[in-house]
Design a protein around this motif. Structure first.
Motif, short mmCIF file in Angstrom:
data_model
loop_
_atom_site.label_atom_id
_atom_site.label_comp_id
_atom_site.label_asym_id
_atom_site.label_seq_id
_atom_site.Cartn_x
_atom_site.Cartn_y
_atom_site.Cartn_z
N LEU A 1 -10.72 -15.69 33.74
CA LEU A 1 -10.91 -14.44 32.93
C LEU A 1 -9.78 -14.64 31.75
CD1 LEU A 1 -11.21 -11.81 35.88
CD2 LEU A 1 -12.70 -12.40 34.29
N ARG B 1 -6.03 -10.83 44.06
CA ARG B 1 -5.43 -9.38 43.71
C ARG B 1 -5.85 -8.36 44.38
NH1 ARG B 1 -2.20 -8.70 39.60
NH2 ARG B 1 -0.88 -10.14 41.06
N ILE B 2 -7.19 -8.24 44.40
CA ILE B 2 -8.29 -7.39 45.16
C ILE B 2 -7.63 -7.08 46.53
CG2 ILE B 2 -10.24 -6.30 45.92
CD1 ILE B 2 -11.42 -7.79 43.49
N PRO C 1 -8.55 -4.11 39.40
CA PRO C 1 -9.21 -5.52 39.55
C PRO C 1 -10.57 -5.12 40.41
CG PRO C 1 -6.81 -5.42 40.41
CD PRO C 1 -7.12 -4.05 39.74
N SER D 1 2.94 -5.13 28.52
CA SER D 1 4.09 -6.16 28.75
C SER D 1 3.63 -7.24 29.07
CB SER D 1 5.04 -5.48 29.48
OG SER D 1 4.74 -4.97 30.74
N ARG D 2 2.11 -7.41 29.72
CA ARG D 2 1.66 -8.63 29.95
C ARG D 2 0.20 -8.73 28.98
NH1 ARG D 2 5.73 -8.78 31.57
NH2 ARG D 2 6.72 -9.52 33.77
N ARG D 3 -0.08 -10.06 29.29
CA ARG D 3 -1.70 -10.35 28.84
C ARG D 3 -2.59 -9.59 29.85
NH1 ARG D 3 -1.70 -15.49 26.09
NH2 ARG D 3 -3.87 -15.51 26.49
N HIS E 1 1.23 -13.09 37.05
CA HIS E 1 2.45 -12.55 36.77
C HIS E 1 2.32 -11.21 36.35
CE1 HIS E 1 3.45 -17.14 36.86
NE2 HIS E 1 4.70 -16.49 37.21
N MET F 1 -18.54 -7.40 37.25
CA MET F 1 -18.94 -8.69 36.88
C MET F 1 -19.93 -8.78 38.13
SD MET F 1 -16.14 -11.43 37.17
CE MET F 1 -15.77 -11.74 38.67
N ASN G 1 -3.83 -11.06 36.70
CA ASN G 1 -3.06 -12.40 36.73
C ASN G 1 -1.95 -12.40 37.45
OD1 ASN G 1 -4.59 -13.54 34.54
ND2 ASN G 1 -3.36 -12.61 32.97
N PHE H 1 -8.56 -16.12 41.18
CA PHE H 1 -7.33 -15.11 41.55
C PHE H 1 -7.92 -13.77 41.82
CE2 PHE H 1 -3.81 -12.57 40.54
CZ PHE H 1 -2.84 -12.82 41.26
N LEU H 2 -8.95 -13.07 40.86
CA LEU H 2 -9.28 -11.81 41.22
C LEU H 2 -9.48 -11.32 42.68
CD1 LEU H 2 -9.99 -9.15 39.71
CD2 LEU H 2 -12.35 -10.16 39.81
N GLU H 3 -9.88 -12.27 43.20
CA GLU H 3 -10.33 -11.88 44.84
C GLU H 3 -9.09 -11.59 45.63
OE1 GLU H 3 -13.25 -11.45 46.25
OE2 GLU H 3 -14.49 -12.38 44.36
N ARG I 1 12.16 -3.09 30.65
CA ARG I 1 11.11 -4.03 30.99
C ARG I 1 10.77 -5.08 30.18
NH1 ARG I 1 7.73 -1.54 27.53
NH2 ARG I 1 5.61 -1.91 27.34
N ASP I 2 10.49 -6.52 31.03
CA ASP I 2 10.10 -7.59 30.00
C ASP I 2 8.86 -7.59 29.60
OD1 ASP I 2 10.34 -10.46 29.39
OD2 ASP I 2 9.28 -10.84 31.30
N ILE I 3 8.84 -7.83 28.15
CA ILE I 3 7.55 -8.02 27.59
C ILE I 3 7.14 -9.60 27.43
CG2 ILE I 3 6.25 -7.57 25.59
CD1 ILE I 3 7.73 -5.13 24.97
N ASN I 4 6.15 -10.04 28.24
CA ASN I 4 6.00 -11.46 28.01
C ASN I 4 4.52 -11.91 28.14
OD1 ASN I 4 5.96 -14.27 28.58
ND2 ASN I 4 7.84 -14.18 29.97
N PHE I 5 4.25 -12.40 26.80
CA PHE I 5 2.83 -12.73 26.65
C PHE I 5 2.27 -14.12 26.84
CE2 PHE I 5 2.92 -8.97 23.56
CZ PHE I 5 2.62 -7.99 24.35
N ILE J 1 3.25 -15.82 29.76
CA ILE J 1 2.57 -16.02 30.90
C ILE J 1 1.50 -15.59 31.33
CG2 ILE J 1 4.86 -16.56 31.96
CD1 ILE J 1 4.98 -13.78 32.82
N THR J 2 0.59 -15.70 32.40
CA THR J 2 -0.42 -15.16 32.91
C THR J 2 -0.46 -15.07 34.15
OG1 THR J 2 -1.82 -17.11 33.21
CG2 THR J 2 -2.30 -16.10 31.07
N LYS K 1 8.13 -10.89 18.69
CA LYS K 1 9.05 -9.79 18.98
C LYS K 1 10.53 -10.38 19.07
CE LYS K 1 8.49 -11.12 24.13
NZ LYS K 1 9.42 -11.80 24.65
N GLY L 1 -12.47 -21.54 32.59
CA GLY L 1 -13.13 -20.75 33.62
C GLY L 1 -12.66 -19.54 34.07
N ALA M 1 -13.84 -15.77 39.24
CA ALA M 1 -12.68 -15.54 39.23
C ALA M 1 -11.90 -15.57 40.25
CB ALA M 1 -12.46 -14.38 38.12
#
Lengths: 559, 232
Positions: free
Chosen positions: A203, B194-195, A182, A212-214, A151, A189, A149, B190-192, B225-229, B231-232, A31, A201, B188
């Motif tokens: 996701l 986030r929910i 989510p 704009s993110r993964r 971020h 799952m 994620n 972090f999923l918990e 907007r910021d496009i950023n791949f 970071i997760t 990009k 481990g 997973a």
């Protein structure tokens, strides 16, 4: 059929020659060198090259709830068709099935709705045209978006989806879509869906067009199949509450004397038997319209994707939204001819695959939203930088070998077994050579208008999945359709079960079908067409016309 | 629409009648060329749904071959029949009450232990999966291997039709995968979180702000907007 024809060799050599340089750019972040388009650039390429903007792409519909609006021309033709049945010849006597919730369509949305309607206390009948799970849901490859994620967030997901849809999406639907992603990820799952994980481990998430993110969760490149086969298995685990009727498409909805939807009339395509299902609530989950081959494009869609649900609902008075908008997937196969128009997953670009022209040059940021990316491919070919195929099609290269250089050897076998297999059958190894691609008809962006619970303006008629309109505005982002059918399939199932508890069905009627015929007549529409189409026509009519003075595939004898 | 080949015609047999169809056709497009309107034995037409399993024989070849009608290119003198539906009993179970080991297979699909290692299933699989190997892995209780080897199964059921031990391999495989996906894959974490964030309304304020913006305001925000791949 073995590999690419000789004359493409020169172009293939150029692709290989530019690969090291492109690899270097990709490693530094593509990009930074090939900027995503600005709003103005997007508008320009869309207005000049997107098939929706062609002057014959749309026309005014003369009847029904959207009368006077411009819709996709082929959609208008199908809506301005005669019903398959004459209501005067149908006896709405004792129903063959009496249930709380009828679900028309056995794909992802239908199965999810059935599971959740049952969990909320309803008895369910699923009626489906082919087999349970025979649907576009099964074919989706790339993945499902969910902001899982740290971020990322549902609000960033919201912004991406709104921008991708040109801000035409219904905001309240997008909020539901992105907020519940989510929760849906976890629900699937726990049913046993095998989301890809990273070596440590977590996701695994990848970028998608317009994100704009993964944010893309996947299951190799069988994501849709993996989810669909699990949902189907779960539906089949409850035979006492969920009855599945296969090879029984609906040909009309049935209303009651108060105007509530009260079930449907099904038709067995082999025996000609009609089956009447009376239901307190009905959910249409019939998927999209790829098999209409709008604008003459090939399609990625399932054989049954003939827009049946939209026809049924429209005749019953349901309002449509954005049925003027068609999604063309940028990467359909252009060669070999046996797989013309088949889906090449967007995940290829998510993993760093690059679209390049006949000279091996990059010409567009690889992860634009689908309509923009597709239009850029069409422009490149129109300006003479595509590669012609022996049977007169044209395409650009999607460089897949670069994926292994970016992600390590073995990546393609691990992440893209379906694609590897698809091309290997025709003598092409996508680890060594790129794929020739061109946009293909992929998705019905619009559909029957719904609210956050899948309800329509027709009482007790709900809708979920691709057949609905509003969630994606005028262009869906990748990974938002699996999410859509799960989120809104679940919601429609819950609401249908709730509504069923307080519903009393009156006398059954097909008067709305009579009124529709009258409207056709009053509008002066003369046509032999009948709808719902049920199955597309691919027969070699020359052979069928032999020894006949006249052969019309639309007439009953033609079936 | 699927193919646009107009070349040499070759003879094939569909339900024993001879038809001349274009060379390079798949079984599906060849049948349509011959005038069949397919009402079963056809699905996605791209090799993902398993609806069009077919059996065929070739002249001078004693073998019975299997393939997906949408993916198999016709050959001269081929004799074809479609298997639109493989009868098999799917057992009913509650996935929440099972354990990820050999026990559910003993209970629901005990016929798995009748496997005689003949490899007929592997030979017929249109996805070229090592079917016998995954069945043997189930018998050993090695779910991880069974799942890996069976992952690309599209559940056409041809294996079950050919199996001398008469087991439904494709149904055994999905039970294995569901157990593995539910119980054996890493959680997973972090999923918990986030929910929970969503449930607690963490994003409501921002949603309200975005949803009250005019189209132009939202558009501006989107294009900036910021496009950023990375970071997760």
């Amino acid at each position: 059929m073995n590999g690419y024809p000789e004359y493409m060799r020169e172009s293939l050599k150029k692709v290989a020659a530019t690969r090291p340089k492109r690899l270097e750019l990709a490693k530094k972040g593509l990009k930074n060198f090939l900027k995503p388009m600005t709003a103005e650039e997007r508008e320009e390429v869309l207005s000049k090259y997107h098939p929706d903007y062609h002057k014959e792409a749309r026309k005014k519909i003369r009847i029904g709830p959207n009368k006077g609006e411009l819709l996709t021309s082929k959609v208008v033709d199908v809506l301005e068709s005669h019903p398959r049945i004459n209501p005067d010849e149908i006896e709405l006597g004792e129903p063959d099935y009496d249930t709380d919730v009828l679900i028309i369509g056995g794909g992802g949305a239908g199965c999810m709705a059935a599971i959740w309607a049952r969990m909320n206390g309803a008895k369910v009948v699923i009626a489906t045209k082919l087999r349970l799970g025979d649907a576009n849901s099964m074919m989706s490859q790339g993945g499902m978006q969910a902001a899982v994620n740290p971020h990322d967030s549902p609000t960033i997901h919201y912004l991406d989806a709104m921008g991708g849809g040109h801000f035409d999406n219904k905001p309240e639907l997008v909020k539901v879509l992105t907020s519940e992603a989510p929760m849906i990820t976890k629900f699937l799952m726990e049913l046993g869906v095998m989301w890809d994980r990273t070596p440590d481990g977590h996701l695994q998430t990848k970028p998608g067009g317009g994100t704009s993110r993964r944010r893309l969760l996947s299951a190799r490149d069988y994501t849709g199949a993996e989810i669909m086969r699990v949902l189907r298995d779960e539906v089949r685990n409850h035979p006492e509450d969920i009855t599945v009727l296969e090879y029984l498409p609906a040909v009309e909805l049935v209303l009651d004397d108060e105007g509530k939807c009260a079930g449907a009339l099904l038709f067995h395509m082999e025996t000609g038997e009609y089956v009447l299902v009376r239901a307190k609530t009905t959910i249409i989950a019939t998927g999209g319209f790829g098999r209409l081959h709008i604008a003459g494009f090939p399609t990625t869609n399932h054989y049954g994707a003939t827009m049946d649900g939209v026809v049924l609902a429209y005749r019953a008075g349901a309002k449509l939204l954005y049925m003027d908008s068609v999604q063309f997937h940028p990467t359909g196969a252009a060669y070999p001819p046996q797989i013309l128009g088949f889906l090449i997953t967007e995940k290829i670009r998510g993993f760093g695959g690059q679209p390049v022209n006949k000279d091996g040059e990059l010409f567009v940021y690889p992860l634009e939203p689908r309509d923009v990316e597709a239009s850029a491919f069409i422009r490149e070919c129109a300006e003479g930088r595509g590669i012609k195929t022996p049977d007169g099609h044209v395409g650009i290269w999607l460089d897949s070998p670069i994926i292994e250089l970016l992600n390590g050897p073995g990546t393609i076998e691990k992440a893209f077994p379906a694609m590897l297999r698809q091309y290997r059958r025709f003598g092409i190894d996508i680890r060594e050579e790129p794929m020739l691609v061109y946009p293909t008809l992929h998705y019905q962006n619009g559909g029957i208008e719904i609210n956050e619970w899948g309800e329509t303006n027709v009482p007790n008629l709900l809708v979920a999945g691709e057949v609905s309109g509003g969630v994606h505005g005028r262009n869906r982002l990748m990974g938002n359709s699996i999410l859509d059918y799960n989120v809104f399939g679940r919601r429609a199932g819950i609401r249908a079960a709730e509504l069923a508890k307080k519903t009393k069905i009156g006398k059954l009627t097909l008067d709305h079908v009579r009124r529709y015929e009258e409207e056709l007549r009053e509008a002066g529409i003369k046509t032999k067409r009948v709808a719902p189409i049920l199955l597309p026509e691919y027969r070699n009519l020359k052979i069928l016309q032999k020894h006949r003075k006249e052969f019309d595939p639309f007439l009953p004898a033609g079936l | 629409m699927d193919t646009q080949i107009e070349e040499k015609l070759i003879p094939i047999y569909i339900l024993s009648k001879k038809y001349y169809v274009p060379e390079g056709s798949t079984i599906i497009t060849a049948m349509e060329y011959a005038g069949f309107k397919l009402k079963k034995g056809v699905g996605c037409r791209e090799g993902f749904c398993g609806a069009c399993a077919s059996l065929y024989r070739l002249p001078g070849d004693y073998k019975l071959h299997g393939g997906l009608a949408c993916q198999t290119v016709v050959q001269p003198e081929m004799q074809i029949v479609q298997i639109p539906f493989a009868p098999a009993e799917k057992k009913v179970y509650n996935i929440d009450e099972l354990t990820p080991d050999i026990e559910p297979f003993k209970k629901y699909y005990p016929e798995v232990f009748r496997c005689v290692s003949c490899n007929t299933c592997t030979k017929i699989c249109p996805q070229e999966l090592e079917v016998m190997d995954y069945i043997q892995a189930v018998i050993r209780g090695d779910l991880e291997l069974a799942v890996d080897l069976s992952f690309d199964c599209i559940m056409c059921g041809l294996c079950s039709v050919r199996c001398p031990a008469e087991m439904p391999q494709h149904l055994i495989a999905i039970l294995a995968r569901r157990l593995y996906g539910k119980y054996m894959m890493p959680r997973a974490e972090f999923l918990e979180k986030r929910i929970k964030e969503v449930e607690e309304g963490k994003f409501e304020e921002e949603f309200a702000r975005f949803m009250s913006m005019s189209r132009d305001e939202l558009k501006k925000l989107y294009y900036e907007r910021d496009i950023n791949f990375d970071i997760t």
